[in-house]
Design a protein around this motif. Sequence first.
Motif, PDB file in Angstrom:
ATOM      1  N   ASP A   1     -63.356 -37.642 -25.924  1.00  0.00           N
ATOM      2  CA  ASP A   1     -62.200 -37.038 -26.596  1.00  0.00           C
ATOM      3  C   ASP A   1     -60.906 -37.749 -26.204  1.00  0.00           C
ATOM      4  OD1 ASP A   1     -63.998 -35.253 -27.663  1.00  0.00           O
ATOM      5  OD2 ASP A   1     -63.607 -33.704 -26.157  1.00  0.00           O
ATOM      6  N   GLN A   2     -60.775 -38.111 -24.958  1.00  0.00           N
ATOM      7  CA  GLN A   2     -59.592 -38.857 -24.529  1.00  0.00           C
ATOM      8  C   GLN A   2     -59.531 -40.229 -25.193  1.00  0.00           C
ATOM      9  OE1 GLN A   2     -59.445 -39.574 -20.309  1.00  0.00           O
ATOM     10  NE2 GLN A   2     -57.476 -40.644 -20.410  1.00  0.00           N
ATOM     11  N   LEU A   3     -60.689 -40.856 -25.363  1.00  0.00           N
ATOM     12  CA  LEU A   3     -60.738 -42.157 -26.026  1.00  0.00           C
ATOM     13  C   LEU A   3     -60.265 -42.047 -27.470  1.00  0.00           C
ATOM     14  CD1 LEU A   3     -61.646 -45.145 -25.935  1.00  0.00           C
ATOM     15  CD2 LEU A   3     -63.924 -44.374 -26.584  1.00  0.00           C
ATOM     16  N   VAL A   4     -60.706 -41.017 -28.171  1.00  0.00           N
ATOM     17  CA  VAL A   4     -60.279 -40.828 -29.560  1.00  0.00           C
ATOM     18  C   VAL A   4     -58.776 -40.561 -29.621  1.00  0.00           C
ATOM     19  CG1 VAL A   4     -60.571 -39.403 -31.617  1.00  0.00           C
ATOM     20  CG2 VAL A   4     -62.557 -40.017 -30.236  1.00  0.00           C
ATOM     21  N   ALA A   5     -58.258 -39.770 -28.692  1.00  0.00           N
ATOM     22  CA  ALA A   5     -56.815 -39.496 -28.671  1.00  0.00           C
ATOM     23  C   ALA A   5     -56.013 -40.773 -28.429  1.00  0.00           C
ATOM     24  CB  ALA A   5     -56.503 -38.451 -27.597  1.00  0.00           C
ATOM     25  N   CYS A   6     -56.508 -41.642 -27.564  1.00  0.00           N
ATOM     26  CA  CYS A   6     -55.814 -42.913 -27.305  1.00  0.00           C
ATOM     27  C   CYS A   6     -55.844 -43.811 -28.546  1.00  0.00           C
ATOM     28  CB  CYS A   6     -56.450 -43.630 -26.119  1.00  0.00           C
ATOM     29  SG  CYS A   6     -56.214 -42.799 -24.539  1.00  0.00           S
ATOM     30  N   ILE A   7     -56.964 -43.801 -29.268  1.00  0.00           N
ATOM     31  CA  ILE A   7     -57.042 -44.596 -30.499  1.00  0.00           C
ATOM     32  C   ILE A   7     -56.030 -44.094 -31.520  1.00  0.00           C
ATOM     33  CG2 ILE A   7     -58.530 -45.196 -32.446  1.00  0.00           C
ATOM     34  CD1 ILE A   7     -60.896 -45.123 -30.527  1.00  0.00           C
ATOM     35  N   GLU A   8     -55.940 -42.777 -31.688  1.00  0.00           N
ATOM     36  CA  GLU A   8     -54.975 -42.215 -32.630  1.00  0.00           C
ATOM     37  C   GLU A   8     -53.542 -42.514 -32.205  1.00  0.00           C
ATOM     38  OE1 GLU A   8     -56.006 -38.126 -32.686  1.00  0.00           O
ATOM     39  OE2 GLU A   8     -57.611 -38.359 -34.168  1.00  0.00           O
ATOM     40  N   GLY A   9     -53.293 -42.575 -30.907  1.00  0.00           N
ATOM     41  CA  GLY A   9     -51.948 -42.891 -30.442  1.00  0.00           C
ATOM     42  C   GLY A   9     -51.557 -44.340 -30.658  1.00  0.00           C
ATOM     43  N   LYS A  10     -52.527 -45.238 -30.700  1.00  0.00           N
ATOM     44  CA  LYS A  10     -52.236 -46.663 -30.888  1.00  0.00           C
ATOM     45  C   LYS A  10     -52.172 -47.070 -32.357  1.00  0.00           C
ATOM     46  CE  LYS A  10     -52.151 -47.592 -26.492  1.00  0.00           C
ATOM     47  NZ  LYS A  10     -50.894 -47.992 -25.832  1.00  0.00           N
ATOM     48  N   LEU A  11     -52.694 -46.255 -33.255  1.00  0.00           N
ATOM     49  CA  LEU A  11     -52.732 -46.635 -34.659  1.00  0.00           C
ATOM     50  C   LEU A  11     -51.344 -46.821 -35.277  1.00  0.00           C
ATOM     51  CD1 LEU A  11     -55.714 -44.562 -36.117  1.00  0.00           C
ATOM     52  CD2 LEU A  11     -55.583 -47.010 -35.729  1.00  0.00           C
ATOM     53  N   PRO A  12     -50.361 -45.926 -35.053  1.00  0.00           N
ATOM     54  CA  PRO A  12     -49.033 -46.163 -35.651  1.00  0.00           C
ATOM     55  C   PRO A  12     -48.409 -47.480 -35.216  1.00  0.00           C
ATOM     56  CG  PRO A  12     -49.216 -43.905 -34.863  1.00  0.00           C
ATOM     57  CD  PRO A  12     -50.414 -44.622 -34.354  1.00  0.00           C
ATOM     58  N   VAL A  13     -48.614 -47.873 -33.970  1.00  0.00           N
ATOM     59  CA  VAL A  13     -48.051 -49.134 -33.490  1.00  0.00           C
ATOM     60  C   VAL A  13     -48.679 -50.314 -34.225  1.00  0.00           C
ATOM     61  CG1 VAL A  13     -47.691 -50.556 -31.445  1.00  0.00           C
ATOM     62  CG2 VAL A  13     -47.639 -48.077 -31.247  1.00  0.00           C
ATOM     63  N   MET A  14     -49.999 -50.280 -34.402  1.00  0.00           N
ATOM     64  CA  MET A  14     -50.686 -51.402 -35.050  1.00  0.00           C
ATOM     65  C   MET A  14     -50.348 -51.490 -36.538  1.00  0.00           C
ATOM     66  SD  MET A  14     -54.413 -51.478 -33.177  1.00  0.00           S
ATOM     67  CE  MET A  14     -54.838 -49.809 -33.609  1.00  0.00           C
ATOM     68  N   THR A  15     -50.311 -50.347 -37.236  1.00  0.00           N
ATOM     69  CA  THR A  15     -49.977 -50.378 -38.658  1.00  0.00           C
ATOM     70  C   THR A  15     -48.549 -50.848 -38.884  1.00  0.00           C
ATOM     71  OG1 THR A  15     -49.438 -48.018 -38.480  1.00  0.00           O
ATOM     72  CG2 THR A  15     -51.639 -48.593 -39.257  1.00  0.00           C
TER      73      THR A  15
END
Length: 759
Positions: free
Chosen positions: A447-461
């Motif tokens: 669950d923490q891994l998924v939360a970190c992925i969601e947090g990094k998506l705005p930066v990458m897009t």
Amino acid sequence: MDVSSDQIADPTLAEMGKNLKEAMKMLEDSQRTEEENGKKLSGDIPGPLQGRIQNIGEQGHIALLGHSLGAYISTLDKERLRKLTTRIFSDTTLWLCRIFRYENGCAYFHEDEREGLAKICRLAIHSRYEDFVVDGFNVLYNKKPVIYLSAAARPGLAQYLCNQLGLPFPCLSRVPCNTMFGSQHQMDIALLEKLIKDDIERGKLPLLLVANAGTAAVGHTDKIGRLKELCEQYGIWLHVEGVNLATLALGYVSSSVLAATKCDSMTLTPGPWLGLPAVPAVTLYKHDDPALTLVAGLTSNKPADKLRALPLWLSLQYLGLDGIVERIKHACQLSQRLQESLKKVNHIKILVEDELSSPVVVFRFFQELPGSDPALKAVPAPNMAPSTVGREGHSCDALNRWLGEELKQLVPVSGLTVMDLEAEGVCVRFSPLMTAAVLGTRGEDVDQLVACIEGKLPVMTCTLQLREEFKQEVTRTAGVLHVDDPNWPGIGVVRYEHANDDKNSLKLDPEGEKIHAGLLKKLNELESDLTFKMGPEYKSMKSCIYIGMASDEVDVSELVETIAVTAREIEENSRLLENMTEVVRKGIQEAQVQLQKANEERLLEEGVLRQIPVVGSVLNWFSPVQPSQKGRTFNLTAGSLESTEHTYVYKVQDTGVTPPQTPTGSRTKLRLPGQKPFKKSLRGSDALSETSSVSHTEDLEKMEHLSSGQEQEALEANSPEPQPGAPAPQEAEQTGTFQNIAQGPEDDRPQVEEPENLR
């Protein structure tokens, strides 16, 4: 599967079990004491291992204890040693065959995972070539053997087999994977059958086929049932390996993996699956001729070789069947949990073969291209140029590599791996069967891994959207050059082209490095949200400025203009400092020459008599000479010598030539208080409230009106055209000078009044 000492007929095993229980009791007591004292197990180990030993748990200590116990057992007499090692070897083989559904199999324990396959190849050669023991390589030369490997096999496996077997590389055939239908990581059975027929027509002997039950990259399984039928048809030995073989211990097994139980041999790696350190890998095989297995090296009469199974024998008894199944089941549940969570996340593509039972999850970030169908997951549009698609692919690869490294640091217990696939590009792999038991991965970590992925998506897009805009802006700006670096995940790379820059040369540029170092320092002092780095780290290219990721909207035009203006300013300042030494030296020489000439002129004016000590004093007393205070001043800005007469007469130091203005941008942006550099204006933003947006807009309008008024006044003041009725600049200056000279006798402090418009 728990075996007690009273169930063992051999007294040696009973004694060993008793000693093992005492050792485990001592180990538990020592761990309990260390927990009470708040110390780690590795804290007492001196030297470089202090604090570096991983917490391996009780099952890990059991496996490590097996190695020490094996050395102790090897000191027994030969007869008791033979009986004990035979019992340990046979029990471990029986348990593994029952757990992984491989009936009537034999086992070979080895340290290197690839060693078992090499021994199986030797067994296949001895089985198909009856005269190989007598004639050796001559038999192989007349009819060359062929070993078939999938294109998705682990790297270096083909070279390892050739080195171990002494075979040339043409004896290994690489089978391509599917291209049209099915998984692109599965072996193409139609092409395999065609290769087999072609080899038979050429007089070769198809010997062995290596299939994958979980490829090393993405964990896909070949169609083992169909491959088994093909091997039986042509008399080929079928060997299976892969991480998905661990699921054979579960109640539900996919049909493709279950077909592996009918193969001729398989290689298992229970150490990573169960979190057991220093446990050997196991190759299970079926063969009826013990003489051939002995020649191939799969069996041995040495007790020391049979003692390799002791750590695994102890660990299997400690875990029991329920413990083994629970660990493998937990790893599969972690994969399913991550897979279900990533389905709900946008811009994440999952490469999973079987959504119900795949223990490996491979995912990557992607950006939907204009004109593409979102259901196709980033399939390029037909009307897009190949170069554009290639740039998008390289950009996503760099971002996925950055994402994988960030996730590995944020969630280290996840055991993620960043890999580069031929078709998909850079991806991130989550394989809990190989890491969860060792690292102790839990559901909360997923669950923490998924939360970190969601947090990094705005930066990458956001970064991916700004890349093309940044490249176009750099192309339009003079003095800077855009550098394409597919491995950089940030907004882009830019290089400043100074006056002496040789564009066609790749040699080191000391002047450029100095300018870029100063530029990097200036950019970092701006305290913006962007990160700036100077690269590359290797010295085969010229220095550049690497701009990092962007989390919010960035004013790209302001960013590029700031870089160009700041670099130009640094270049001009550095050039001034470099030339100052030469200018000062020449100025001093010229001043010495002029002062010497002035000295000679003074001697001619005063005469020779005034230079005689006594006569000169008398003449000076009767007719004193008015001394003229003449000197020279050096103007660093203009690089020229000037007379000091103006300074002594008017008591004011002449400024000389006005220094050049510092270059500034033509589109200098006005920022509100607290607004960081390179941020887009808040005007027109929907995120602001009505009152705040109005007040901020009014502030910006006032600041822009003020700045425009000041610029207009400065332009009027610096305008060369005189106003009507006003004297010319030269006449006004002469008039002021004459007035000062006329007022000199009345006042010892002459006043210099310049016209108001010249100030």
